[in-house]
Design an enzyme around this catalytic site. Structure first.
Site, short mmCIF file in Angstrom:
data_model
loop_
_atom_site.label_atom_id
_atom_site.label_comp_id
_atom_site.label_asym_id
_atom_site.label_seq_id
_atom_site.Cartn_x
_atom_site.Cartn_y
_atom_site.Cartn_z
N ASP A 352 49.43 40.53 39.36
CA ASP A 352 50.64 41.36 39.36
C ASP A 352 50.37 42.79 39.84
OD1 ASP A 352 50.84 39.13 37.74
OD2 ASP A 352 52.36 39.98 36.44
N ARG A 412 25.76 32.91 40.06
CA ARG A 412 26.81 31.98 39.64
C ARG A 412 27.37 31.15 40.79
NH1 ARG A 412 30.27 36.08 35.73
NH2 ARG A 412 28.84 36.00 33.94
N HIS A 522 36.22 34.84 38.45
CA HIS A 522 36.41 36.26 38.79
C HIS A 522 36.84 36.37 40.25
CE1 HIS A 522 35.51 40.56 37.83
NE2 HIS A 522 35.41 40.65 39.15
N ALA A 566 30.82 42.84 34.89
CA ALA A 566 32.25 43.10 34.76
C ALA A 566 32.54 44.09 33.64
CB ALA A 566 33.02 41.81 34.52
#
Length: 585
Positions: A352, A412, A522, A566
């Site tokens: 958003d 990852r 992510h 993060a």
């Protein structure tokens, strides 16, 4: 009008009761049901023809997220005297668990559950009258970045309000492990580990395949330790006396919050926000940025019942997270990230804030870079914290054929891709009792652990043969893989994959095998910001009055974010945004 609405609601409930002939055996009854992660127990008090009271007396689901349905669902059932209740968005598992538990209690009280489900909640009327608010700073998003930015803005003298579209704060920070990458931290000092800000910076750049904005990466590396100290000393976040070694880092540097969960971070940030008098408006969705004289001065928002205008003298900070839960947006920027891939993200992470910025000309970057987390639930996509044993050095990852296929402490994205290439697109994480005890995984994530055992996704076995049989893994090759790995632990060198970190022998039964698959975790892309967290337009110019922090921004992590970066990111840039929006003119 309000009194009339209450009278009509009461008449509706009574009529529904009379039509369905609702009648109960008077008394207080206990009902139990499964929630999202753990069991839920409720106490329901019934009179002859009324559900008088509902109390949730125990709850095994994620704190803070589950607080919303605990607050909302019983109240709605009592209002309509029925069970036709919508779930709380983003907390569906807990919502349904509460409804099932209440239903089970009412069954004991001889209630007609089938008829009670026919009684539906009445939707609230929406008013087009605009409710106006005036503040110095408005923050969009009550996740980690948003709360940190709000606290810093308040500490610098601003009157601050935070708006959050979900009925609970926390965002992805809440459901994360909360680990924090910080070079030269106090645990490293205790253990005599050598590290530096420069080394951390190089790891960020290398881990992102040299696609990061070097100025932003440098800001993150240089301020990560101060951010961790701020969380510990000013926000009172409790960190455990241990670290984790996340894939892609060159040294062990990731601090672990109490309980190995982002719940500790959000709990303490919310407490600090309340102490400072910062209002957090839940269920409030920002829909449009307000500009005046080429400057952002506020945001239009919408709740279930009204429109709002939040005017901010100093400006707006967007901290609404990435877009991991927005399927169409994912496919728009990376066609591989389609409906076949599940997501670890909370439901509200739908991009958003990125769209709000784009609508007034903000630039975006790296939108195609979407990261998956390798150790996730193969059924629902949730990140599996039980699998954190992998980060402690002993667990190995094998395929259906019983063979290792990747370094367990690789990046990852590398591990995730390797898993997708295996039979059935899944992997199997294998460890022993000693490692379970040493990591404290079962203690910290008890509900998740027990749920996985119950569902057969995790097995506890006395022999590797038993575990192999459960998952139809090649037992001979599995035992061979464990034997070879144990040999490597004696020399300290992994001859197959050059695994980083300490190599610990797998030889203390019982053994554990966890079935895993990658899920979207992510989104590296987002709004373009500068080192002061100011949002830039497509010409590289500052959009006055608009700041951003957290996963809503891009170009910090390049193509791939290293694990535990993060929380450092949201802390460093959240603080920068909160300070600069007050002090910058």
């Amino acid at each position: 009008m309000r009194a009339q609405k209450k009278i009509l609601l009461g008449l509706f409930s009574l009529c529904a009761l009379n039509i369905n002939g609702a009648e109960y055996k008077e008394g207080t009854y206990i009902g139990k049901a499964n929630g999202y992660k753990g069991d839920i127990k409720v106490e329901v008090q019934l009179t002859k023809n009324k559900i008088k009271n509902i109390s949730v007396i125990s709850n095994g689901d994620t704190p803070i997220i589950s607080d919303a349905p605990i607050r909302i669902i019983p109240k709605k059932i009592l209002e309509i005297q029925g069970l036709g209740i919508d779930s709380v968005a983003g907390a569906t598992g807990t919502s349904k668990g509460i409804i099932r538990a209440v239903s089970n209690a009412i069954k004991i009280g001889k209630g007609n559950i089938k008829d009670l489900r026919k009684i539906k909640e009445v939707k609230k009327e929406f008013s087009n009258k605009i409710i106006k608010h005036e503040n110095d700073v408005v923050v969009i998003g009550a996740g980690g970045a948003g709360l940190i930015a709000a606290i810093e803005a308040k500490n610098n003298g601003a009157n601050v309000v935070v708006i959050e579209k979900m009925e609970f704060p926390g965002g992805n920070t809440l459901i994360s492990g909360g680990e924090y990458a910080a070079p030269e931290n106090w645990i490293q000092n205790q253990k005599g580990l050598s590290d530096s800000k420069e080394t951390f910076y190089k790891d960020i750049i290398k881990g992102g395949d040299n696609e990061s904005d070097i100025k932003l990466a440098k800001v993150l590396a240089e301020n990560a330790l101060n951010g961790a100290l701020w969380l510990r000393d000013s926000i009172n976040v409790t960190f455990e006396n241990r670290q984790m070694f996340f894939g892609g880092h060159s040294v062990e540097r990731s601090l672990v919050p109490e309980g190995a969960s982002g719940v500790e971070l959000i709990k303490k940030l919310m407490k600090k926000a309340q102490e400072l008098g910062i209002e957090v408006h839940l269920g409030t969705n920002g829909i449009e940025l307000i500009r005046e004289n080429n400057r952002v001065i506020g945001v239009k928002a919408k709740t279930e019942t009204a429109l709002h205008e939040y005017i901010a003298k100093n400006g707006v900070i967007i901290a609404s997270g990435g877009f991991g839960s927005n399927l169409e947006m994912r496919k728009k920027y990376n066609s591989k990230m389609d409906e076949k891939i599940l997501s670890t993200n909370t439901k509200g992470i739908t991009g958003d804030g990125i769209i709000l910025g784009e609508n007034i000309g903000a630039d975006t970057v790296d939108m195609e870079y979407i990261q998956t987390y390798p150790v996730c639930d193969p059924v629902n996509g949730s990140l599996l914290y039980t699998g954190d044993v992998r980060l402690a050095g002993s667990a190995i990852l094998v395929n259906k054929e019983g063979k290792r296929f990747v370094e367990e402490l690789e990046r990852r994205d590398v591990i995730s891709f390797a898993i997708t290439e295996q039979t059935d697109g899944v992997g199997y994480l294998v460890w022993d009792q000693k490692q379970l005890d040493d990591t404290g995984v079962k203690k910290h994530h008890k509900e998740e652990y027990e749920g996985l055992i119950k569902r057969g996704i995790l097995v506890k076995v006395n022999t590797l043969d038993e575990g192999a049989k459960h998952f139809n893994i090649d037992a001979k090759e599995l035992k061979n893989s464990v034997e070879k790995y144990n040999g490597y632990t004696k020399t300290g060198k992994d001859l197959e994959f050059e695994k980083r970190g300490g190599l610990i022998t797998l030889e203390t039964p019982p053994y554990y095998i966890l079935k895993v698959a990658p899920a979207i975790h992510h989104t590296m892309g987002g709004l373009v910001i500068d080192e002061k967290a100011r949002v830039l337009d497509k010409k590289g110019k500052v959009i006055k009055g608009l700041y951003a922090a957290g996963e809503v921004t891009g170009d910090i992590h390049g193509k791939n974010r290293l694990g535990s970066n993060a929380i450092a990111d949201i802390t460093v840039f959240g603080r920068i945004a909160g300070k600069n929006i007050v002090l910058e003119k």
